[in-house]
Design a protein around this motif. Sequence first.
Motif, PDB file in Angstrom:
ATOM      1  N   TRP A 160     -10.239 -10.356   6.882  1.00 46.69           N
ATOM      2  CA  TRP A 160      -8.899  -9.897   7.234  1.00 46.69           C
ATOM      3  C   TRP A 160      -8.543  -8.676   6.398  1.00 46.69           C
ATOM      4  N   VAL A 161      -7.389  -8.091   6.684  1.00 51.38           N
ATOM      5  CA  VAL A 161      -6.860  -7.012   5.856  1.00 51.38           C
ATOM      6  C   VAL A 161      -5.504  -7.434   5.307  1.00 51.38           C
ATOM      7  N   VAL A 162      -5.171  -6.927   4.133  1.00 49.19           N
ATOM      8  CA  VAL A 162      -3.875  -7.157   3.500  1.00 49.19           C
ATOM      9  C   VAL A 162      -3.196  -5.802   3.388  1.00 49.19           C
ATOM     10  N   VAL A 163      -2.042  -5.677   4.060  1.00 48.36           N
ATOM     11  CA  VAL A 163      -1.385  -4.380   4.224  1.00 48.36           C
ATOM     12  C   VAL A 163      -0.147  -4.289   3.339  1.00 48.36           C
ATOM     13  N   HIS A 164      -0.014  -3.145   2.671  1.00 44.43           N
ATOM     14  CA  HIS A 164       1.170  -2.885   1.855  1.00 44.43           C
ATOM     15  C   HIS A 164       2.202  -2.182   2.726  1.00 44.43           C
ATOM     16  N   ALA A 165       2.992  -2.964   3.452  1.00 38.96           N
ATOM     17  CA  ALA A 165       3.995  -2.421   4.357  1.00 38.96           C
ATOM     18  C   ALA A 165       5.393  -2.704   3.812  1.00 38.96           C
ATOM     19  N   THR A 166       6.325  -1.830   4.151  1.00 33.91           N
ATOM     20  CA  THR A 166       7.689  -1.989   3.637  1.00 33.91           C
ATOM     21  C   THR A 166       8.388  -3.172   4.282  1.00 33.91           C
ATOM     22  N   THR A 167       8.112  -3.415   5.577  1.00 38.85           N
ATOM     23  CA  THR A 167       8.683  -4.562   6.284  1.00 38.85           C
ATOM     24  C   THR A 167       7.624  -5.153   7.201  1.00 38.85           C
ATOM     25  N   LEU A 168       7.843  -6.399   7.600  1.00 39.75           N
ATOM     26  CA  LEU A 168       6.861  -7.104   8.417  1.00 39.75           C
ATOM     27  C   LEU A 168       7.136  -6.826   9.898  1.00 39.75           C
ATOM     28  N   ASN A 169       6.780  -5.616  10.329  1.00 41.49           N
ATOM     29  CA  ASN A 169       6.871  -5.304  11.751  1.00 41.49           C
ATOM     30  C   ASN A 169       5.715  -4.378  12.127  1.00 41.49           C
ATOM     31  N   GLU A 170       5.471  -4.291  13.420  1.00 40.59           N
ATOM     32  CA  GLU A 170       4.288  -3.576  13.900  1.00 40.59           C
ATOM     33  C   GLU A 170       4.280  -2.111  13.478  1.00 40.59           C
ATOM     34  N   THR A 171       5.406  -1.458  13.594  1.00 44.70           N
ATOM     35  CA  THR A 171       5.473  -0.034  13.287  1.00 44.70           C
ATOM     36  C   THR A 171       5.090   0.239  11.843  1.00 44.70           C
TER      37      THR A 171
END
Length: 239
Positions: free
Chosen positions: A134-145
């Motif tokens: 899997w990948v672990v993503v550093h995103a600001t919010t949990l949404n697709e964009t």
Amino acid sequence: EELTIRLGGVPVHLNGIGIQQIIEPIAADTIVETLQQNVDLIREAGGLAQINHPNYEWAFDAQEIMKISGASFIEVFNGNPSTNSFGGGGIPSVSQIWDRFLSSGRRIWGTAVDDAHHFLEEFAPDRSNPGRGWVVVHATTLNETEILKAMDAGDFYASTGVDLGEVHAKNRELVLEIDSHDDSKFSTVFTGEHGRELWRADGTSARYAMSRLDVYVRATVYSSRGALAWTQPVFTHDP
């Protein structure tokens, strides 16, 4: 969507991630043309293109991938037992293919996937079960964009079971912290141009200071229990 093409018996697979419409895959005259035309289709559909498991049935290698432009990702690990992610018999691993691509001065991010097909009955080494990559993503919010935005920028790591608590690059230094949940031991290998090992560190903390001679540096974390994690390459110069 996984775009699945069999070209004269050779499997050519790509993922369209974040596409806005279903894509009808193209089988062109050659592997390179097939890869490129389908990468172009994915991008035209508003998605990010991933080159899947090049060592599956030993389909293609760096020679073909080096001729492709516009792909965002390559699978450095695929959990299907038939994908030969680690190479063998004189054929390079996908990580080595990745390094060859990066050493040409171009950029592509590495992913790990489970490629799950078998969800019922037993979990076994010869079955394509979920949860192997899997990948672990550093995103600001949990949404697709935001997730796609972070992945496009390479702000994520790939794993088969190693958890990284922190990964950052600043002041020409790549630093990572490993979250340990048991008595596992860890070693981190920092890799540079042409797959050359730059530095090795043991323990749950690792760092590498980049020199002006380094083109890029990436890290692979090895767990004593067999799990791995891969950071994305950090480049010393802007493209």
